[in-house]
Design a protein around this motif. Structure first.
Motif, PDB file in Angstrom:
ATOM      1  N   GLY A  13     -29.604 -40.894  -0.710  1.00 52.00           N
ATOM      2  CA  GLY A  13     -29.813 -42.260  -1.186  1.00 52.00           C
ATOM      3  C   GLY A  13     -30.827 -43.052  -0.379  1.00 52.00           C
ATOM      4  N   MET A  14     -30.459 -44.287   0.003  1.00 54.90           N
ATOM      5  CA  MET A  14     -31.371 -45.171   0.719  1.00 54.90           C
ATOM      6  C   MET A  14     -31.760 -44.603   2.078  1.00 54.90           C
ATOM      7  SD  MET A  14     -31.861 -47.556  -1.454  1.00 54.90           S
ATOM      8  CE  MET A  14     -31.648 -46.239  -2.675  1.00 54.90           C
TER       9      MET A  14
ATOM     10  N   VAL B 170     -37.694 -42.846 -12.738  1.00 56.38           N
ATOM     11  CA  VAL B 170     -37.547 -42.808 -14.192  1.00 56.38           C
ATOM     12  C   VAL B 170     -36.187 -42.239 -14.568  1.00 56.38           C
ATOM     13  CG1 VAL B 170     -38.513 -41.857 -16.325  1.00 56.38           C
ATOM     14  CG2 VAL B 170     -40.042 -42.569 -14.486  1.00 56.38           C
ATOM     15  N   GLU B 171     -35.702 -41.327 -13.722  1.00 55.02           N
ATOM     16  CA  GLU B 171     -34.404 -40.690 -13.983  1.00 55.02           C
ATOM     17  C   GLU B 171     -33.258 -41.465 -13.345  1.00 55.02           C
ATOM     18  OE1 GLU B 171     -35.033 -36.814 -12.419  1.00 55.02           O
ATOM     19  OE2 GLU B 171     -36.522 -36.266 -13.933  1.00 55.02           O
ATOM     20  N   ASP B 172     -33.539 -42.724 -12.967  1.00 59.33           N
ATOM     21  CA  ASP B 172     -32.521 -43.633 -12.415  1.00 59.33           C
ATOM     22  C   ASP B 172     -31.965 -43.174 -11.069  1.00 59.33           C
ATOM     23  OD1 ASP B 172     -32.725 -45.349 -14.606  1.00 59.33           O
ATOM     24  OD2 ASP B 172     -31.280 -44.163 -15.759  1.00 59.33           O
ATOM     25  N   ALA B 173     -32.781 -42.458 -10.290  1.00 57.20           N
ATOM     26  CA  ALA B 173     -32.346 -42.078  -8.947  1.00 57.20           C
ATOM     27  C   ALA B 173     -32.288 -43.308  -8.054  1.00 57.20           C
ATOM     28  CB  ALA B 173     -33.301 -41.039  -8.356  1.00 57.20           C
ATOM     29  N   TRP B 174     -33.211 -44.259  -8.287  1.00 55.56           N
ATOM     30  CA  TRP B 174     -33.266 -45.518  -7.555  1.00 55.56           C
ATOM     31  C   TRP B 174     -34.211 -46.456  -8.292  1.00 55.56           C
ATOM     32  CZ3 TRP B 174     -33.902 -41.111  -4.136  1.00 55.56           C
ATOM     33  CH2 TRP B 174     -35.106 -40.452  -4.362  1.00 55.56           C
ATOM     34  N   PRO B 175     -34.051 -47.758  -8.173  1.00 55.23           N
ATOM     35  CA  PRO B 175     -35.003 -48.694  -8.788  1.00 55.23           C
ATOM     36  C   PRO B 175     -36.345 -48.644  -8.056  1.00 55.23           C
ATOM     37  CG  PRO B 175     -32.891 -49.747  -8.297  1.00 55.23           C
ATOM     38  CD  PRO B 175     -32.891 -48.437  -7.585  1.00 55.23           C
ATOM     39  N   VAL B 176     -37.433 -48.835  -8.774  1.00 54.82           N
ATOM     40  CA  VAL B 176     -38.768 -48.791  -8.182  1.00 54.82           C
ATOM     41  C   VAL B 176     -38.922 -49.794  -7.030  1.00 54.82           C
ATOM     42  CG1 VAL B 176     -41.222 -49.249  -8.618  1.00 54.82           C
ATOM     43  CG2 VAL B 176     -39.923 -47.822 -10.191  1.00 54.82           C
TER      44      VAL B 176
ATOM     45  N   VAL C 259     -36.747 -51.043  -4.996  1.00 55.63           N
ATOM     46  CA  VAL C 259     -35.965 -50.590  -3.846  1.00 55.63           C
ATOM     47  C   VAL C 259     -36.672 -49.422  -3.153  1.00 55.63           C
ATOM     48  CG1 VAL C 259     -33.806 -49.472  -3.138  1.00 55.63           C
ATOM     49  CG2 VAL C 259     -33.759 -51.380  -4.755  1.00 55.63           C
ATOM     50  N   ALA C 260     -37.207 -48.498  -3.942  1.00 54.73           N
ATOM     51  CA  ALA C 260     -37.917 -47.347  -3.377  1.00 54.73           C
ATOM     52  C   ALA C 260     -39.126 -47.804  -2.564  1.00 54.73           C
ATOM     53  CB  ALA C 260     -38.352 -46.400  -4.491  1.00 54.73           C
ATOM     54  N   ILE C 261     -39.858 -48.776  -3.082  1.00 52.15           N
ATOM     55  CA  ILE C 261     -41.041 -49.280  -2.374  1.00 52.15           C
ATOM     56  C   ILE C 261     -40.632 -49.951  -1.065  1.00 52.15           C
ATOM     57  CG2 ILE C 261     -42.939 -50.951  -2.459  1.00 52.15           C
ATOM     58  CD1 ILE C 261     -43.050 -50.455  -5.497  1.00 52.15           C
ATOM     59  N   ILE C 262     -39.621 -50.798  -1.122  1.00 47.69           N
ATOM     60  CA  ILE C 262     -39.192 -51.546   0.068  1.00 47.69           C
ATOM     61  C   ILE C 262     -38.655 -50.609   1.146  1.00 47.69           C
ATOM     62  CG2 ILE C 262     -37.488 -53.193   0.942  1.00 47.69           C
ATOM     63  CD1 ILE C 262     -37.733 -54.658  -1.759  1.00 47.69           C
ATOM     64  N   VAL C 263     -37.802 -49.664   0.760  1.00 45.11           N
ATOM     65  CA  VAL C 263     -37.150 -48.804   1.751  1.00 45.11           C
ATOM     66  C   VAL C 263     -38.131 -47.808   2.368  1.00 45.11           C
ATOM     67  CG1 VAL C 263     -35.310 -47.128   2.149  1.00 45.11           C
ATOM     68  CG2 VAL C 263     -34.921 -49.068   0.623  1.00 45.11           C
ATOM     69  N   THR C 264     -38.974 -47.172   1.550  1.00 42.03           N
ATOM     70  CA  THR C 264     -39.955 -46.233   2.110  1.00 42.03           C
ATOM     71  C   THR C 264     -40.977 -46.961   2.976  1.00 42.03           C
ATOM     72  OG1 THR C 264     -41.321 -46.382   0.091  1.00 42.03           O
ATOM     73  CG2 THR C 264     -39.745 -44.549   0.240  1.00 42.03           C
TER      74      THR C 264
ATOM     75  N   THR D 172     -47.212 -51.215   2.331  1.00 42.38           N
ATOM     76  CA  THR D 172     -46.549 -51.604   1.077  1.00 42.38           C
ATOM     77  C   THR D 172     -47.462 -51.364  -0.119  1.00 42.38           C
ATOM     78  OG1 THR D 172     -45.263 -53.293   2.253  1.00 42.38           O
ATOM     79  CG2 THR D 172     -45.391 -53.482  -0.140  1.00 42.38           C
ATOM     80  N   LEU D 173     -48.752 -51.671   0.035  1.00 40.27           N
ATOM     81  CA  LEU D 173     -49.704 -51.443  -1.056  1.00 40.27           C
ATOM     82  C   LEU D 173     -49.870 -49.946  -1.314  1.00 40.27           C
ATOM     83  CD1 LEU D 173     -51.722 -52.464  -3.111  1.00 40.27           C
ATOM     84  CD2 LEU D 173     -53.451 -52.587  -1.290  1.00 40.27           C
ATOM     85  N   TRP D 174     -49.994 -49.148  -0.243  1.00 37.16           N
ATOM     86  CA  TRP D 174     -50.132 -47.685  -0.373  1.00 37.16           C
ATOM     87  C   TRP D 174     -48.901 -47.097  -1.060  1.00 37.16           C
ATOM     88  CZ3 TRP D 174     -53.681 -43.797   0.848  1.00 37.16           C
ATOM     89  CH2 TRP D 174     -53.170 -42.501   0.963  1.00 37.16           C
ATOM     90  N   ASN D 175     -47.721 -47.387  -0.522  1.00 40.04           N
ATOM     91  CA  ASN D 175     -46.490 -46.830  -1.096  1.00 40.04           C
ATOM     92  C   ASN D 175     -46.259 -47.312  -2.524  1.00 40.04           C
ATOM     93  OD1 ASN D 175     -46.262 -45.909   1.526  1.00 40.04           O
ATOM     94  ND2 ASN D 175     -44.105 -46.430   1.728  1.00 40.04           N
ATOM     95  N   GLY D 176     -46.444 -48.610  -2.718  1.00 38.56           N
ATOM     96  CA  GLY D 176     -46.218 -49.175  -4.048  1.00 38.56           C
ATOM     97  C   GLY D 176     -47.136 -48.585  -5.097  1.00 38.56           C
TER      98      GLY D 176
END
Length: 212
Positions: free
Chosen positions: A15-16, A46-52, A54-59, A151-155
């Motif tokens: 997860g997170m 897309v497969e609902d593993a995590w919201p986009v 949240v993925a951007i913020i955490v990574t 953040t720009l790179w990951n996003g």
């Protein structure tokens, strides 16, 4: 075979924490293709593993913590040891000592701008925190510019993976990552060419303006 897809399955298991760990790991494992992993994370969204978001913020948080750790480590080691460390890291990443020295000089001359931009340049983004520590860049300036760049790179790559699989269902993460790499290389080459032309044009235009 879809190695990136298998990696994402592992990340999803944790997860997170998995997202944070992969963001942190890309700072210390040069062989880990961050753009490919981020694209795969976007596909998993897309497969609902995590919201986009949240993925951007955490990574981004994981990668930022890794960058800050490198910056502080260099400040603690001192300049001589850090330069030797930077040369060793550079060899692993395929960067020559001459290019590293040029990067150091550029950072010193244009610290504020390059701290941000360096996070958008493949390979260079990994050594940028070390360079910032070597030139004793202001920590607040380093932290702000680095966080924005990460953040720009990951996003960008997470969003690219998310929308690409929406447009082309069934495409594997590994195949999409290869296509993104080609696009990234071409874009980087065009930007470098544009910059050189701009510098050359500006240099020629200046005398004409002074004559008038």
């Amino acid at each position: 075979m879809d190695p990136l897809g298998s990696l994402i399955d592992w990340i999803a298991t944790y997860g997170m924490f998995g997202l944070f760990a992969i963001g942190l790991a890309e700072r210390f494992i040069p062989a880990l293709p961050s753009y490919g992993v981020l694209v795969a994370i976007g596909i998993a969204a897309v497969e609902d593993a995590w919201p986009v978001p949240v993925a951007i913020i955490v990574t981004s948080s994981g990668s930022f913590c890794g960058a800050v750790a490198l910056y502080l480590l260099v400040r603690a080691l001192g300049q001589n040891r850090s330069i030797r460390l930077l040369y060793r890291i550079g060899r692993l990443l395929g960067l020559s000592s001459a290019r590293i020295d040029k990067t150091l000089a550029s950072f010193s001359a244009r610290e504020r701008t390059l701290i941000f931009i360096s996070q958008l340049i493949p390979t260079v983004r990994l050594v940028a925190p070390v360079v910032a520590g070597l030139i004793h860049a202001d920590f607040r300036r380093f932290a702000g510019g680095t966080l924005l760049g990460i953040t720009l790179w990951n996003g960008s790559f997470i969003a690219a993976g998310y929308f690409a699989v929406m447009l082309a269902p069934g495409m594997t993460a590994s195949i999409l990552a290869i296509k993104m790499l080609v696009l990234l290389v071409v874009t980087e080459a065009l930007l470098a060419l544009t910059w050189r032309v701009g510098v050359r044009y500006g240099w020629r235009a200046a005398p004409r303006e002074s004559r008038s």
